[in-house]
Design an enzyme around this catalytic site. Structure first.
Site, PDB file in Angstrom:
ATOM      1  N   THR A 133      71.006  -5.135  48.145  1.00  0.00           N
ATOM      2  CA  THR A 133      69.653  -5.416  48.634  1.00  0.00           C
ATOM      3  C   THR A 133      69.591  -5.710  50.135  1.00  0.00           C
ATOM      4  O   THR A 133      70.534  -6.259  50.714  1.00  0.00           O
ATOM      5  CB  THR A 133      69.081  -6.641  47.874  1.00  0.00           C
ATOM      6  OG1 THR A 133      67.966  -7.158  48.597  1.00  0.00           O
ATOM      7  CG2 THR A 133      70.095  -7.756  47.719  1.00  0.00           C
ATOM      8  N   GLU A 135      67.981  -8.021  51.262  1.00  0.00           N
ATOM      9  CA  GLU A 135      68.029  -9.489  51.379  1.00  0.00           C
ATOM     10  C   GLU A 135      69.366  -9.948  51.958  1.00  0.00           C
ATOM     11  O   GLU A 135      69.469 -11.050  52.492  1.00  0.00           O
ATOM     12  CB  GLU A 135      67.824 -10.135  50.009  1.00  0.00           C
ATOM     13  CG  GLU A 135      66.390 -10.311  49.599  1.00  0.00           C
ATOM     14  CD  GLU A 135      65.614 -11.314  50.425  1.00  0.00           C
ATOM     15  OE1 GLU A 135      66.074 -12.459  50.564  1.00  0.00           O
ATOM     16  OE2 GLU A 135      64.540 -10.958  50.937  1.00  0.00           O
ATOM     17  N   TYR A 157      70.090 -15.995  46.144  1.00  0.00           N
ATOM     18  CA  TYR A 157      70.035 -14.599  45.689  1.00  0.00           C
ATOM     19  C   TYR A 157      70.790 -13.697  46.681  1.00  0.00           C
ATOM     20  O   TYR A 157      71.655 -12.911  46.289  1.00  0.00           O
ATOM     21  CB  TYR A 157      68.572 -14.153  45.577  1.00  0.00           C
ATOM     22  CG  TYR A 157      68.404 -12.665  45.337  1.00  0.00           C
ATOM     23  CD1 TYR A 157      68.571 -12.111  44.071  1.00  0.00           C
ATOM     24  CD2 TYR A 157      68.081 -11.793  46.386  1.00  0.00           C
ATOM     25  CE1 TYR A 157      68.423 -10.744  43.852  1.00  0.00           C
ATOM     26  CE2 TYR A 157      67.935 -10.429  46.178  1.00  0.00           C
ATOM     27  CZ  TYR A 157      68.110  -9.909  44.910  1.00  0.00           C
ATOM     28  OH  TYR A 157      67.979  -8.553  44.699  1.00  0.00           O
ATOM     29  N   LYS A 161      74.300 -11.593  46.035  1.00  0.00           N
ATOM     30  CA  LYS A 161      74.361 -10.131  46.178  1.00  0.00           C
ATOM     31  C   LYS A 161      75.424  -9.722  47.211  1.00  0.00           C
ATOM     32  O   LYS A 161      75.977  -8.624  47.126  1.00  0.00           O
ATOM     33  CB  LYS A 161      72.990  -9.587  46.570  1.00  0.00           C
ATOM     34  CG  LYS A 161      71.999  -9.569  45.410  1.00  0.00           C
ATOM     35  CD  LYS A 161      72.300  -8.430  44.423  1.00  0.00           C
ATOM     36  CE  LYS A 161      71.243  -8.308  43.356  1.00  0.00           C
ATOM     37  NZ  LYS A 161      71.442  -7.159  42.468  1.00  0.00           N
TER      38      LYS A 161
HETATM   39  P1  NAP Z   1      63.883  -6.589  37.678  1.00  0.00           P
HETATM   40  O1  NAP Z   1      62.626  -5.848  37.359  1.00  0.00           O
HETATM   41  O2  NAP Z   1      63.834  -8.050  37.870  1.00  0.00           O
HETATM   42  O3  NAP Z   1      64.937  -6.243  36.525  1.00  0.00           O
HETATM   43  C1  NAP Z   1      66.134  -6.950  36.373  1.00  0.00           C
HETATM   44  C2  NAP Z   1      66.793  -6.532  35.097  1.00  0.00           C
HETATM   45  O4  NAP Z   1      67.984  -7.322  34.906  1.00  0.00           O
HETATM   46  C3  NAP Z   1      65.945  -6.760  33.820  1.00  0.00           C
HETATM   47  O5  NAP Z   1      66.189  -5.728  32.919  1.00  0.00           O
HETATM   48  C4  NAP Z   1      66.486  -8.073  33.290  1.00  0.00           C
HETATM   49  O6  NAP Z   1      66.280  -8.262  31.914  1.00  0.00           O
HETATM   50  C5  NAP Z   1      67.970  -7.853  33.591  1.00  0.00           C
HETATM   51  N1  NAP Z   1      68.755  -9.092  33.533  1.00  0.00           N
HETATM   52  C6  NAP Z   1      68.500 -10.279  34.113  1.00  0.00           C
HETATM   53  N2  NAP Z   1      69.457 -11.168  33.808  1.00  0.00           N
HETATM   54  C7  NAP Z   1      70.338 -10.521  33.003  1.00  0.00           C
HETATM   55  C8  NAP Z   1      71.527 -10.898  32.341  1.00  0.00           C
HETATM   56  N3  NAP Z   1      72.012 -12.146  32.424  1.00  0.00           N
HETATM   57  N4  NAP Z   1      72.205  -9.974  31.613  1.00  0.00           N
HETATM   58  C9  NAP Z   1      71.708  -8.720  31.492  1.00  0.00           C
HETATM   59  N5  NAP Z   1      70.577  -8.308  32.081  1.00  0.00           N
HETATM   60  C10 NAP Z   1      69.904  -9.198  32.828  1.00  0.00           C
HETATM   61  O7  NAP Z   1      64.559  -5.971  38.992  1.00  0.00           O
HETATM   62  P2  NAP Z   1      64.321  -4.538  39.681  1.00  0.00           P
HETATM   63  O8  NAP Z   1      63.243  -4.674  40.685  1.00  0.00           O
HETATM   64  O9  NAP Z   1      64.275  -3.508  38.652  1.00  0.00           O
HETATM   65  O10 NAP Z   1      65.673  -4.401  40.515  1.00  0.00           O
HETATM   66  C11 NAP Z   1      66.840  -3.825  39.938  1.00  0.00           C
HETATM   67  C12 NAP Z   1      68.061  -4.317  40.691  1.00  0.00           C
HETATM   68  O11 NAP Z   1      67.965  -3.948  42.063  1.00  0.00           O
HETATM   69  C13 NAP Z   1      68.260  -5.827  40.678  1.00  0.00           C
HETATM   70  O12 NAP Z   1      69.638  -6.065  40.658  1.00  0.00           O
HETATM   71  C14 NAP Z   1      67.675  -6.279  42.019  1.00  0.00           C
HETATM   72  O13 NAP Z   1      68.295  -7.474  42.425  1.00  0.00           O
HETATM   73  C15 NAP Z   1      68.038  -5.107  42.895  1.00  0.00           C
HETATM   74  N6  NAP Z   1      67.138  -4.825  44.002  1.00  0.00           N
HETATM   75  C16 NAP Z   1      65.805  -4.701  43.785  1.00  0.00           C
HETATM   76  C17 NAP Z   1      64.974  -4.366  44.849  1.00  0.00           C
HETATM   77  C18 NAP Z   1      63.497  -4.203  44.658  1.00  0.00           C
HETATM   78  O14 NAP Z   1      62.774  -4.227  45.662  1.00  0.00           O
HETATM   79  N7  NAP Z   1      63.016  -3.981  43.451  1.00  0.00           N
HETATM   80  C19 NAP Z   1      65.522  -4.154  46.131  1.00  0.00           C
HETATM   81  C20 NAP Z   1      66.896  -4.265  46.289  1.00  0.00           C
HETATM   82  C21 NAP Z   1      67.700  -4.587  45.218  1.00  0.00           C
HETATM   83  P3  NAP Z   1      64.888  -8.872  31.367  1.00  0.00           P
HETATM   84  O15 NAP Z   1      63.905  -7.717  31.365  1.00  0.00           O
HETATM   85  O16 NAP Z   1      65.237  -9.333  30.013  1.00  0.00           O
HETATM   86  O17 NAP Z   1      64.468  -9.952  32.295  1.00  0.00           O
HETATM   87  O1  G4F Z   2      57.769  -9.757  46.676  1.00  0.00           O
HETATM   88  P1  G4F Z   2      58.780 -10.762  47.065  1.00  0.00           P
HETATM   89  O2  G4F Z   2      59.021 -11.891  46.137  1.00  0.00           O
HETATM   90  O3  G4F Z   2      60.104  -9.958  47.389  1.00  0.00           O
HETATM   91  P2  G4F Z   2      61.430 -10.327  48.233  1.00  0.00           P
HETATM   92  O4  G4F Z   2      61.610 -11.774  48.341  1.00  0.00           O
HETATM   93  O5  G4F Z   2      61.366  -9.546  49.503  1.00  0.00           O
HETATM   94  O6  G4F Z   2      62.570  -9.772  47.284  1.00  0.00           O
HETATM   95  C1  G4F Z   2      62.445  -8.498  46.652  1.00  0.00           C
HETATM   96  O7  G4F Z   2      63.002  -7.507  47.480  1.00  0.00           O
HETATM   97  C2  G4F Z   2      64.413  -7.643  47.718  1.00  0.00           C
HETATM   98  C3  G4F Z   2      64.819  -6.500  48.658  1.00  0.00           C
HETATM   99  O8  G4F Z   2      64.689  -6.928  49.988  1.00  0.00           O
HETATM  100  C4  G4F Z   2      65.127  -7.559  46.386  1.00  0.00           C
HETATM  101  F1  G4F Z   2      66.470  -7.601  46.560  1.00  0.00           F
HETATM  102  C5  G4F Z   2      64.676  -8.701  45.488  1.00  0.00           C
HETATM  103  O9  G4F Z   2      65.301  -8.573  44.219  1.00  0.00           O
HETATM  104  C6  G4F Z   2      63.161  -8.581  45.300  1.00  0.00           C
HETATM  105  O10 G4F Z   2      62.899  -7.423  44.551  1.00  0.00           O
HETATM  106  O11 G4F Z   2      58.370 -11.407  48.468  1.00  0.00           O
HETATM  107  C7  G4F Z   2      58.112 -10.606  49.597  1.00  0.00           C
HETATM  108  C8  G4F Z   2      57.587 -11.482  50.714  1.00  0.00           C
HETATM  109  C9  G4F Z   2      58.415 -12.724  50.984  1.00  0.00           C
HETATM  110  O12 G4F Z   2      58.529 -12.875  52.373  1.00  0.00           O
HETATM  111  C10 G4F Z   2      57.589 -13.867  50.415  1.00  0.00           C
HETATM  112  O13 G4F Z   2      57.779 -15.118  51.067  1.00  0.00           O
HETATM  113  O14 G4F Z   2      56.294 -11.956  50.330  1.00  0.00           O
HETATM  114  C11 G4F Z   2      56.204 -13.333  50.635  1.00  0.00           C
HETATM  115  N1  G4F Z   2      55.182 -13.923  49.784  1.00  0.00           N
HETATM  116  C12 G4F Z   2      54.008 -14.468  50.214  1.00  0.00           C
HETATM  117  N2  G4F Z   2      53.323 -14.946  49.176  1.00  0.00           N
HETATM  118  C13 G4F Z   2      55.232 -14.053  48.454  1.00  0.00           C
HETATM  119  C14 G4F Z   2      54.057 -14.707  48.065  1.00  0.00           C
HETATM  120  N3  G4F Z   2      56.168 -13.673  47.550  1.00  0.00           N
HETATM  121  C15 G4F Z   2      55.927 -13.910  46.233  1.00  0.00           C
HETATM  122  N4  G4F Z   2      56.825 -13.506  45.314  1.00  0.00           N
HETATM  123  N5  G4F Z   2      54.789 -14.570  45.819  1.00  0.00           N
HETATM  124  C16 G4F Z   2      53.816 -14.994  46.683  1.00  0.00           C
HETATM  125  O15 G4F Z   2      52.823 -15.583  46.301  1.00  0.00           O
END
Ligand code: NAP
Ligand code: G4F
Length: 347
Positions: A133, A135, A157, A161
């Site tokens: 990520t 992050e 987090y 990672k």
């Molecule tokens: P997500 O919607 O939160 O999905 C996470 C998945 O992991 C869900 O299927 C969850 O199961 C499963 N999980 C959580 N804890 C677990 C455990 N202990 N054992 C087995 N499975 C578990 O995340 P996503 O947005 O699809 O992201 C996928 C991956 O990419 C994550 O690793 C995230 O950190 C990474 N990532 C995401 C972004 C982004 O912007 N979306 C960016 C960079 C990296 P449940 O459904 O049961 O909760």
């Molecule tokens: O949507 P967010 O919670 O995503 P964040 O923290 O960027 O993390 C996501 O992206 C990462 C990749 O860079 C992944 F690795 C991670 O697993 C996840 O998918 O927050 C985005 C931004 C932050 O700066 C937060 O402070 O939005 C700001 N924010 C403002 N108000 C909020 C809120 N975030 C959340 N969740 N909820 C609010 O009410």
């Protein structure tokens, strides 16, 4: 021809659902790992499960990244050619509340998969994808972040990672495992988790517009994020595993917006005319037509430390993987609004 088999940890998440569909369309057999939960947690993949075209090639199995024996048994049983580790406690703010659990799942969970690959002597047979990520860049001051940018994570987090990133690289170098780190910037979709900011904003605004909700409460409006579409990003994951050599790649759009800008684009698209007033925690948005306050800030949505600025440079992925993002932020928001409007028909 024999079908390729893929094993996805985190299949029930946003990316798991998109990746499953992507691989099934490429004629893979997909094994997805779901964890036990007291309530059904397969909503994002239910349509796949019910689809006659996919059904027989999509198999869900129980497992958990905190349980090494389940990981080992799953790999042994399914004998996949590709393993995608998408499982994580993926919420940054929540990682401050459950730091040890986040480290266990995100950090040690990755190590457990790699160790299972090694114990089963699959180093030369399995390809492994690790969901890294942006992050990890944390408090970086670089204008664009790429594969050479140093990591300085600012949340449990992000730190967890980084461990997963380095252990994946370590097992690649030490044992010759075909293991890749994707360093993905934020990617969203209509099935994004409801507590991530983009989905929360779209869902909140649609409900306000339809009089089902009065106000939307947010945290920091001024952090900047590079937002892409999950559908485009899962293609990059797959491409990483189709190369001659394993490597690490940054995946992003190269554009960045503040949370406030995201709100402004979304409100405009919905025909909501808003005016921002006040500063800091007192900043709020007023709906000009009704003169009502519809957005306010709340301290509880701020993090102890924030990643202020993210903007990805995916030149390497463009060059080697021939990957580039297809969806603009405008189309992403349009798609999210459309989905939410359809969802709200149920109210
Ligand atoms: P997500 O919607 O939160 O999905 C996470 C998945 O992991 C869900 O299927 C969850 O199961 C499963 N999980 C959580 N804890 C677990 C455990 N202990 N054992 C087995 N499975 C578990 O995340 P996503 O947005 O699809 O992201 C996928 C991956 O990419 C994550 O690793 C995230 O950190 C990474 N990532 C995401 C972004 C982004 O912007 N979306 C960016 C960079 C990296 P449940 O459904 O049961 O909760
Ligand atoms: O949507 P967010 O919670 O995503 P964040 O923290 O960027 O993390 C996501 O992206 C990462 C990749 O860079 C992944 F690795 C991670 O697993 C996840 O998918 O927050 C985005 C931004 C932050 O700066 C937060 O402070 O939005 C700001 N924010 C403002 N108000 C909020 C809120 N975030 C959340 N969740 N909820 C609010 O009410």
């Amino acid at each position: 021809m024999k079908k390729k088999k893929a094993l996805i940890f985190g299949v029930t998440g946003q990316d798991g659902a998109y990746l499953s569909k992507f691989l099934l369309n490429k004629n893979y057999i997909v094994y997805g790992v779901k964890r036990r939960s007291s309530i059904i947690n397969t909503q994002r993949v239910d349509d796949i499960y019910k689809d006659i075209n996919y059904k027989s090639n999509f198999i869900l199995l129980y497992g958990d990244l905190t349980d090494a024996s389940s990981i080992l048994n799953l790999i042994k049983k399914t004998n996949p050619r590709e393993i995608y580790n998408l499982a994580a406690q993926s919420h940054v703010k929540v990682s401050f509340e459950v730091p040890e659990y986040s480290a266990d799942v995100n950090g040690l969970g990755t190590l457990r998969i790699l160790e299972a690959i090694r114990s089963l002597n699959l180093e030369k047979k399995v390809k492994f994808y690790q969901a890294g990520t942006s992050e990890m860049f944390g408090s970086t001051k670089e204008k664009f972040q790429n594969e050479k940018t140093s990591f300085h994570p600012v949340s449990p987090y992000g730190v967890s990672k980084c461990f997963a990133h380095w252990i994946t690289k370590n097992y690649r170098e030490a044992y010759g495992i075909y293991a890749c780190n994707g360093i993905l910037f934020n990617h969203e979709s209509p099935i994004r988790g409801e507590t991530f900011v983009t989905r929360k904003i779209i869902q909140g605004l649609v409900r306000i517009k339809q009089n089902y909700q009065k106000k939307l409460f947010l945290g920091n409006l001024y952090s900047k994020r590079d937002w892409g579409h999950a559908r485009d990003y899962v293609e990059a994951m797959w491409k990483m595993l189709q190369q001659k050599k394993p490597d690490d790649y940054v995946i992003g759009t190269g554009k960045t917006f503040t949370i406030k800008e995201f709100v402004n684009i979304a409100t405009k698209k919905m025909g909501l005319n808003i005016k921002w007033i006040g500063r800091g925690i007192k900043e709020k948005a007023i709906d000009i037509k009704s003169k009502k306050i519809i957005i306010e800030c709340r301290k509880r949505y701020f993090r102890p430390l924030e990643v202020d600025y993210l903007k990805g440079n995916a030149t390497k992925a463009k060059k080697i993987l021939k990957w580039s993002p297809k969806t603009s932020i405008d189309s992403l928001i349009d798609e999210m609004i459309k989905h939410e409007l359809n969802n709200n028909d149920q109210y």
